[in-house]
Design a protein around this motif. Structure first.
Motif, PDB file in Angstrom:
ATOM      1  N   LEU A  19       5.584  -3.766   7.129  1.00 39.89           N
ATOM      2  CA  LEU A  19       4.543  -4.761   7.370  1.00 39.89           C
ATOM      3  C   LEU A  19       5.107  -6.181   7.292  1.00 39.89           C
ATOM      4  CD1 LEU A  19       1.764  -3.243   5.083  1.00 39.89           C
ATOM      5  CD2 LEU A  19       1.898  -3.116   7.567  1.00 39.89           C
TER       6      LEU A  19
ATOM      7  N   ASN B 295       3.480  10.809  -2.038  1.00 41.44           N
ATOM      8  CA  ASN B 295       3.138  11.224  -0.684  1.00 41.44           C
ATOM      9  C   ASN B 295       2.647  10.064   0.148  1.00 41.44           C
ATOM     10  OD1 ASN B 295       3.621  14.105  -0.790  1.00 41.44           O
ATOM     11  ND2 ASN B 295       2.036  14.059  -2.360  1.00 41.44           N
TER      12      ASN B 295
ATOM     13  N   LEU C  83      -2.646  -3.733  -5.798  1.00 47.16           N
ATOM     14  CA  LEU C  83      -2.706  -3.203  -4.429  1.00 47.16           C
ATOM     15  C   LEU C  83      -1.385  -3.464  -3.703  1.00 47.16           C
ATOM     16  CD1 LEU C  83      -6.297  -4.214  -3.261  1.00 47.16           C
ATOM     17  CD2 LEU C  83      -5.356  -1.913  -3.364  1.00 47.16           C
TER      18      LEU C  83
HETATM   19  C1  HEC Z   1       1.055   9.859   4.620  1.00 48.89           C
HETATM   20  C2  HEC Z   1      -0.164   9.529   3.953  1.00 48.89           C
HETATM   21  C3  HEC Z   1      -0.454   8.084   3.552  1.00 48.89           C
HETATM   22  C4  HEC Z   1      -0.433   6.961   4.353  1.00 48.89           C
HETATM   23  C5  HEC Z   1      -0.049   6.884   5.824  1.00 48.89           C
HETATM   24  C6  HEC Z   1      -0.852   5.873   3.519  1.00 48.89           C
HETATM   25  N1  HEC Z   1      -1.091   6.312   2.258  1.00 48.89           N
HETATM   26 FE1  HEC Z   1      -1.763   5.176   0.705  1.00 48.89          FE
HETATM   27  N2  HEC Z   1      -1.585   6.786  -0.551  1.00 48.89           N
HETATM   28  C7  HEC Z   1      -1.269   8.053  -0.148  1.00 48.89           C
HETATM   29  C8  HEC Z   1      -1.257   8.899  -1.306  1.00 48.89           C
HETATM   30  C9  HEC Z   1      -0.942  10.400  -1.328  1.00 48.89           C
HETATM   31  C10 HEC Z   1      -1.567   8.089  -2.408  1.00 48.89           C
HETATM   32  C11 HEC Z   1      -1.657   8.507  -3.858  1.00 48.89           C
HETATM   33  C12 HEC Z   1      -0.281   8.343  -4.433  1.00 48.89           C
HETATM   34  C13 HEC Z   1      -0.213   8.633  -5.896  1.00 48.89           C
HETATM   35  O1  HEC Z   1      -0.848   7.926  -6.674  1.00 48.89           O
HETATM   36  O2  HEC Z   1       0.502   9.550  -6.235  1.00 48.89           O
HETATM   37  C14 HEC Z   1      -1.782   6.761  -1.885  1.00 48.89           C
HETATM   38  C15 HEC Z   1      -2.141   5.672  -2.675  1.00 48.89           C
HETATM   39  C16 HEC Z   1      -2.551   4.453  -2.153  1.00 48.89           C
HETATM   40  C17 HEC Z   1      -3.134   3.387  -2.919  1.00 48.89           C
HETATM   41  C18 HEC Z   1      -3.442   3.432  -4.405  1.00 48.89           C
HETATM   42  C19 HEC Z   1      -4.808   4.058  -4.561  1.00 48.89           C
HETATM   43  C20 HEC Z   1      -5.217   4.357  -5.998  1.00 48.89           C
HETATM   44  O3  HEC Z   1      -6.397   4.726  -6.160  1.00 48.89           O
HETATM   45  O4  HEC Z   1      -4.352   4.320  -6.874  1.00 48.89           O
HETATM   46  C21 HEC Z   1      -3.409   2.355  -2.050  1.00 48.89           C
HETATM   47  C22 HEC Z   1      -4.053   1.037  -2.383  1.00 48.89           C
HETATM   48  C23 HEC Z   1      -2.979   2.772  -0.758  1.00 48.89           C
HETATM   49  N3  HEC Z   1      -2.459   4.065  -0.850  1.00 48.89           N
HETATM   50  C24 HEC Z   1      -3.066   2.016   0.393  1.00 48.89           C
HETATM   51  C25 HEC Z   1      -2.535   2.381   1.621  1.00 48.89           C
HETATM   52  C26 HEC Z   1      -2.446   1.509   2.758  1.00 48.89           C
HETATM   53  C27 HEC Z   1      -2.966   0.068   2.790  1.00 48.89           C
HETATM   54  C28 HEC Z   1      -1.832   2.204   3.744  1.00 48.89           C
HETATM   55  C29 HEC Z   1      -1.435   1.719   5.134  1.00 48.89           C
HETATM   56  C30 HEC Z   1      -0.602   0.532   5.209  1.00 48.89           C
HETATM   57  C31 HEC Z   1      -1.550   3.538   3.235  1.00 48.89           C
HETATM   58  N4  HEC Z   1      -1.980   3.603   1.932  1.00 48.89           N
HETATM   59  C32 HEC Z   1      -0.968   4.568   3.969  1.00 48.89           C
HETATM   60  C33 HEC Z   1      -1.003   8.490   1.134  1.00 48.89           C
HETATM   61  C34 HEC Z   1      -0.857   7.658   2.234  1.00 48.89           C
END
Ligand code: HEC
Length: 473
Positions: free
Chosen positions: A447, A439, A429
Motif C-alpha cells: 500500500l 493468515n 489498525l
Molecule cells: C487472506 C486473507 C486476508 C486478507 C486478504 C486480509 N486480511 Fe486482515 N486478517 C486476516 C486474518 C486471518 C486476520 C486475523 C489474524 C490474527 O489475529 O491471527 C486478520 C486481521 C486483521 C485485522 C485485525 C482485526 C482484529 O480484530 O484484530 C485488521 C484490522 C485487518 N485484518 C485488516 C485488513 C485490511 C485493511 C486488509 C486489506 C488491506 C486485510 N485485512 C486483508 C485475513 C486477511
C-alpha cells in the motif's frame, strides 16, 4: 505340453518360485471369509493402477517450477488421452485412500489386528501414512496456485511449532523460499522415496498376511487366547478351510475389477482435478484447498483459534498416527466380535462422524477467502467521494473484502471488521495492516502512504450504530 513342463521344472529348480506360487494357491483360507475381506487386495490393485498411470504421466511431466504447470496443461488439453490418464491417477488416488480406510475399519471392527496379527496392523497403519504422504506430494506437483499456497501455508504454520518449527518448515519447503528446490524435493518424494517405502511395506504386509493367515470371522464369546490361538486356527483350517485358489481369489478379482471400472468411469466422466491458475506471488488471491480427503484436517485448522493452529497442524496427524499404531498394544487378545466390543464401535462412530462433519465444513469453505465477494457499494460506505470512499475502494481493490466482512459483505477468513473502530485504535489498525498475521498478508510494502491513510479513514467509520456514517437506515 512336455516342453512347458520342462520349462516350469527348470524355472522352479533355479528359483523355487513355482513351488511358492503353488503353495500359496493351494493353502486353505479361513471359512466364512466372504465379501467383507476383499478390501485389502483391492488396495493392491489400486496401487498397481497408480504405478502404471504414474509412469504414464512421468513420460511427459516436467518437474521444474517453470515447466510443471505447463506440462500438466499440455497433458490435460493436448496429449492424446492425457486428461483420461490424469483422471485415472487422480481418482485412483482417491480410491486407494477410500479402500485403505475401509480395510482398516473392517480389520478394526472385526478385531483382526489381535494376536498374532499385531504387526500386520502396524505395517498397515504405516502404509496408510505413506499413502497420504504420497497423495499430499502428488497434489503439490500440480504446481498451481492451490498447490503452492497450500505448501506455503503448511510451512508457515509448521514454522511456528516450538523447537523443531524452523527445521520442519525448511524440510517441507526444501530451503528458505518456495522454488525449484521445493518442487524437486516433492518430486523425489513422490517418485522415488515414498514408492520404495510403499513397495517394501506392501511386501512385508503381504508376507505377514500369508504367514499369519487371514483371520477367521469373529464369533461372539470366542476370544483370542495367545496360548491356544495358533493350534486352534490350524485345526480349524485343516477341518473347514476353503481353497485360496480359486474361491477366495475369484471374489478378490471380481471386486478389484469393479474398482478399476469405477476409476475408469470417473476418469472418463468427471476427469482429473481442475488445474488452478499458475502460481502468482501476490498472496491476496490465496485460496489453498487440498483434495477432499484432507479437507477435514484443513477445516480443523481453520476452525481452531490461531494460537492453537500451529500446534494442531503437527500434533493432530502425529496423535492420530500414534493412537492407531498403539491399538494392538492396548488390546491384542480377548473378544473379537464387534457386538462384544461396544467401546471400539463407539470410538469408530465418534471419529467417523467427527471427520464427516469436518469434511462438510471444509467443503463449505466459509473460512477461506471469497474471491468473488461483490465490492462494497456507496450505500454501504455512506459517502460517494472523499478519503473515506477512497479508503473503501482500497478495501475492495486490495482484497481485504475477500477475507473480512463489513456488515455482512465479504469473506469470513479473518475477523468481521464491521465495528473494528470500537476495538482498535488507528495505531493498532496500522500495525495489523502493515505487518499482517498468520493468515493475513503483509500490506506494508503493497500500500502507498495515501492508500493506507484513506483505508484507515474508512476503517475509522466502522463503529457501533449511531456513530457509523454508512449504517443503512
Ligand atoms: C487472506 C486473507 C486476508 C486478507 C486478504 C486480509 N486480511 Fe486482515 N486478517 C486476516 C486474518 C486471518 C486476520 C486475523 C489474524 C490474527 O489475529 O491471527 C486478520 C486481521 C486483521 C485485522 C485485525 C482485526 C482484529 O480484530 O484484530 C485488521 C484490522 C485487518 N485484518 C485488516 C485488513 C485490511 C485493511 C486488509 C486489506 C488491506 C486485510 N485485512 C486483508 C485475513 C486477511
Amino acid at each position: 505340453m512336455k516342453q512347458r513342463k520342462k520349462l516350469f521344472r527348470w524355472l522352479d529348480d533355479r528359483t523355487g518360485l513355482v513351488t511358492l506360487i503353488e503353495s500359496i494357491a493351494a493353502h486353505p483360507a479361513a471359512p466364512g471369509v466372504k465379501w467383507k475381506y476383499v478390501f485389502g487386495s483391492a488396495v493392491l490393485t489400486a496401487f498397481i493402477l497408480q504405478v502404471v498411470t504414474g509412469i504414464g504421466l512421468l513420460t511427459t511431466y516436467v518437474s521444474s517450477t517453470g515447466g510443471a504447470f505447463e506440462s500438466l496443461q499440455y497433458i490435460t488439453r493436448k496429449a492424446p488421452l492425457g486428461a483420461f490418464l490424469r483422471g485415472m491417477h487422480y481418482w485412483g488416488a482417491s480410491m486407494m485412500v477410500i479402500l485403505i480406510v475401509t480395510h482398516l475399519l473392517r480389520v478394526f471392527l472385526m478385531g483382526s489386528f489381535k494376536f498374532p496379527r499385531e504387526l500386520n496392523w502396524v505395517t498397515g497403519v504405516l502404509l496408510l501414512a505413506a499413502t497420504l504422504a504420497m497423495a499430499f506430494c502428488g497434489q503439490i506437483m500440480r504446481w498451481d496456485q492451490n498447490a503452492v499456497f497450500g505448501l506455503v501455508a503448511a510451512a508457515k504454520m509448521a514454522g511456528h511449532v516450538p523447537l523443531i518449527g524452523p527445521w520442519l518448515a525448511r524440510f517441507i519447503i526444501g530451503g528458505d523460499v518456495v522454488g525449484s528446490y521445493t518442487l524437486s524435493r516433492i518430486f523425489d518424494m513422490h517418485v522415488f522415496v515414498l514408492p520404495i517405502l510403499l513397495v517394501s511395506l506392501i511386501g512385508l504386509h503381504v508376507h505377514l498376511v500369508l504367514r499369519n493367515g487371514v483371520s477367521e470371522p469373529p464369533v461372539p464369546g470366542r476370544g483370542v487366547d495367545p496360548a491356544t490361538y495358533r493350534s486352534t486356527y490350524r485345526d480349524m483350517l485343516r477341518r473347514d478351510g476353503v481353497p485360496f485358489w480359486p474361491t477366495v481369489v475369484l471374489r478378490d478379482f471380481v471386486f478389484a475389477l469393479c474398482v478399476v471400472l469405477v476409476v475408469l468411469l470417473l476418469a472418463w466422466v468427471v476427469g482429473p482435478a481442475r488445474l488452478d491458475n499458475p502460481p502468482d506471488p501476490s498472496l491476496i488471491n490465496a485460496q489453498p484447498r487440498p483434495d477432499w480427503y484432507f479437507w477435514w484436517l484443513f477445516a480443523l485448522l481453520a476452525l481452531l483459534p490461531h494460537a492453537l493452529e500451529n500446534y494442531f497442524m503437527v500434533l493432530t496427524p502425529l496423535v492420530i498416527g500414534l493412537v492407531l499404531l498403539s491399538v494392538p498394544l492396548v488390546s491384542n487378545r480377548g473378544e473379537r466380535h464387534p457386538g462384544r466390543r461396544p467401546l471400539a464401535v463407539a470410538a469408530v462412530v465418534v471419529i467417523l462422524s467427527g471427520i464427516a462433519a469436518l469434511t462438510v465444513a471444509g467443503w463449505h469453505e466459509d473460512w477461506s477467502p471469497r474471491v468473488h465477494a461483490p465490492p462494497l457499494t456507496a450505500n454501504l460506505i455512506g459517502v460517494s467521494s472523499g478519503p473515506v470512499y477512497e479508503g473503501a475502494m482500497v478495501f475492495n481493490k486490495m482484497g481485504c473484502l475477500f477475507c473480512h466482512t463489513i456488515e455482512g459483505h465479504g469473506g469470513k477468513r479473518g475477523p468481521d471488521l464491521t465495528e473494528i473502530a470500537d476495538e482498535l485504535t488507528r495505531d493498532q489498525l496500522t500495525l495489523r495492516i502493515m505487518n499482517g498475521a498468520y493468515n493475513m498478508p503483509v500490506f506494508g510494502r503493497i500500500l502507498s502512504t495515501e492508500q493506507t491513510e484513506n483505508l484507515l479513514d474508512f476503517l475509522a467509520t466502522r463503529k457501533k450504530s449511531g456513530f457509523a456514517i454508512g449504517k443503512k437506515q
